[in-house]
Design an enzyme around this catalytic site. Structure first.
Site, PDB file in Angstrom:
ATOM      1  N   ASN A  17       0.726  -0.884   0.289  1.00  0.00           N
ATOM      2  CA  ASN A  17      -0.070   0.086   0.238  1.00  0.00           C
ATOM      3  C   ASN A  17       1.135   1.442   0.085  1.00  0.00           C
ATOM      4  OD1 ASN A  17      -1.500   2.123   0.677  1.00  0.00           O
ATOM      5  ND2 ASN A  17      -2.316   1.288   2.430  1.00  0.00           N
ATOM      6  N   GLU A  69      -7.722   4.701   7.333  1.00  0.00           N
ATOM      7  CA  GLU A  69      -6.479   6.321   7.201  1.00  0.00           C
ATOM      8  C   GLU A  69      -8.306   6.796   6.585  1.00  0.00           C
ATOM      9  OE1 GLU A  69      -3.100   5.524   5.009  1.00  0.00           O
ATOM     10  OE2 GLU A  69      -2.352   5.270   7.167  1.00  0.00           O
ATOM     11  N   GLY A  74       3.189  -0.920   4.407  1.00  0.00           N
ATOM     12  CA  GLY A  74       2.790   0.418   4.350  1.00  0.00           C
ATOM     13  C   GLY A  74       3.535   0.943   3.596  1.00  0.00           C
ATOM     14  N   GLY A  75       4.724   1.210   5.127  1.00  0.00           N
ATOM     15  CA  GLY A  75       5.816   2.305   4.368  1.00  0.00           C
ATOM     16  C   GLY A  75       7.338   1.159   3.862  1.00  0.00           C
ATOM     17  N   HIS A 131      -9.460   0.797   4.166  1.00  0.00           N
ATOM     18  CA  HIS A 131      -8.144   0.751   5.296  1.00  0.00           C
ATOM     19  C   HIS A 131      -9.196   2.533   5.680  1.00  0.00           C
ATOM     20  CE1 HIS A 131      -4.740   2.508   6.294  1.00  0.00           C
ATOM     21  NE2 HIS A 131      -3.870   1.074   5.655  1.00  0.00           N
ATOM     22  N   LYS A 146       0.071   4.248  -0.486  1.00  0.00           N
ATOM     23  CA  LYS A 146      -0.618   4.995   0.068  1.00  0.00           C
ATOM     24  C   LYS A 146      -0.129   6.412  -0.672  1.00  0.00           C
ATOM     25  CE  LYS A 146      -0.296   3.992   4.500  1.00  0.00           C
ATOM     26  NZ  LYS A 146      -0.635   3.426   6.019  1.00  0.00           N
ATOM     27  N   GLU A 169      -6.088  -4.844  10.104  1.00  0.00           N
ATOM     28  CA  GLU A 169      -5.281  -4.563  10.463  1.00  0.00           C
ATOM     29  C   GLU A 169      -5.080  -3.029  12.561  1.00  0.00           C
ATOM     30  OE1 GLU A 169      -2.564  -2.784   7.110  1.00  0.00           O
ATOM     31  OE2 GLU A 169      -4.526  -1.509   6.939  1.00  0.00           O
ATOM     32  N   SER A 197       3.181  -2.290  10.465  1.00  0.00           N
ATOM     33  CA  SER A 197       4.029  -2.077  10.813  1.00  0.00           C
ATOM     34  C   SER A 197       4.927  -3.303  10.290  1.00  0.00           C
ATOM     35  CB  SER A 197       4.445  -1.035  12.543  1.00  0.00           C
ATOM     36  OG  SER A 197       4.013  -0.081  12.785  1.00  0.00           O
ATOM     37  N   GLY A 246       1.494   2.512  10.396  1.00  0.00           N
ATOM     38  CA  GLY A 246       2.660   3.982  10.617  1.00  0.00           C
ATOM     39  C   GLY A 246       3.583   3.917  11.506  1.00  0.00           C
TER      40      GLY A 246
HETATM   41  P1  PGA Z   1       2.424   0.588   7.613  1.00  0.00           P
HETATM   42  O1  PGA Z   1       0.986   0.604   7.281  1.00  0.00           O
HETATM   43  O2  PGA Z   1       3.216  -0.845   7.191  1.00  0.00           O
HETATM   44  O3  PGA Z   1       3.435   1.602   7.081  1.00  0.00           O
HETATM   45  O4  PGA Z   1       2.250   0.643   9.031  1.00  0.00           O
HETATM   46  C1  PGA Z   1       0.539  -0.192   6.693  1.00  0.00           C
HETATM   47  C2  PGA Z   1      -0.633  -0.061   6.062  1.00  0.00           C
HETATM   48  O5  PGA Z   1      -1.395   1.297   6.732  1.00  0.00           O
HETATM   49  O6  PGA Z   1      -1.569  -0.751   5.595  1.00  0.00           O
END
Ligand code: PGA
Length: 235
Positions: free
Chosen positions: A7, A95, A220-221, A93, A9, A163, A199, A169
């Site tokens: 992802n 967010e 994500g990151g 998601h 983002k 999640e 994470s 994040g």
């Molecule tokens: P993250 O994000 O790996 O940066 O924690 C995961 C996500 O939002 O799907």
């Protein structure tokens, strides 16, 4: 087969997305026992689609409208995504829920529209820290899944992602025990593959993948850097 999804983002221009995909494809052995999915920003979807042509890597939108056309300024049409080969879409998601006030009702509509189109949703659920601390994790997950998957056929394609909001994040990954418990609970509600997200890094991805009922990862990151994502994809 495990599923590993990136992802991105609101990151990567179309050119950056293209160069990531080309470099990833040149280093990734597609015989591996893993299905890789990439969720670029909508503006990079065309570049990703072209770069991944002929590969087994799937891709799709991070967000789609519940409608396929009409007066909905700024939205993405899942039906139009199909013409670019997008076979997946993230839905729900945290967010989107928190920053754009996406309700269970709209998430349900999005899921039902994807079902009609034959696109596989990667449907995200998870509790906040306050909800976990109040002992409400299972009831929150159950409420999300029951309300948001209402009317969604058990035979339609579906991937669920667990999640925990407090692990996204933040660098604060859920413990293996917490992951095991939440995945077991979600497994009691659905037969769909269940990804863990929050994470995930090359340093913790293998142990998380070994937890029972963890069928893959939503990253994500750590998916932004191709070397770190490659490491996670070598399951
Ligand atoms: P993250 O994000 O790996 O940066 O924690 C995961 C996500 O939002 O799907």
């Amino acid at each position: 087969m495990k599923i590993v999804a990136a992802n991105w983002k609101l990151n990567k221009t179309p050119i950056e997305a293209q160069s990531f995909c080309q470099s990833f494809l040149s280093q990734f052995s597609q015989d591996q026992n893993v299905k890789v999915l990439i969720f670029p920003s909508a503006i990079a979807l065309d570049a990703v689609s072209k770069s991944l042509q002929g590969s087994k890597i799937g891709y799709g939108f991070q967000n789609v409208s519940h409608e396929n056309s009409g007066a909905l300024t700024g939205e993405n049409s899942a039906a139009a995504g199909l013409s670019l080969g997008a076979q997946y879409a993230l839905v729900g998601h945290s967010e989107r829920r928190a920053l754009y006030s996406e309700s269970s009702e709209i998430i349900n509509k999005k899921l039902l529209n994807l079902q009609k189109l034959g696109i596989t949703p990667v449907y995200c659920v998870g509790e906040s820290l306050a909800e976990r601390d109040a002992g409400q994790t299972n009831s929150v997950l159950e409420k999300q899944i029951k309300n948001e998957l209402a009317g969604y056929s058990t035979t339609a394609p579906l991937i669920v992602a667990y999640e925990p909001v407090w692990a996204i994040g933040t660098g604060r990954v859920a413990t293996l025990e917490q992951i095991k418990d939440a995945h077991a609970f979600i497994r009691s509600l659905t037969a769909a593959p269940i990804l863990y997200g929050g994470s995930v890094k090359p340093e913790n991805s293998k142990e998380i993948l070994n937890v029972m009922n963890v069928n893959g990862l939503l990253v994500g990151g750590a998916s932004l850097d191709e070397n770190s994502f490659l490491k996670i994809c070598r399951v």
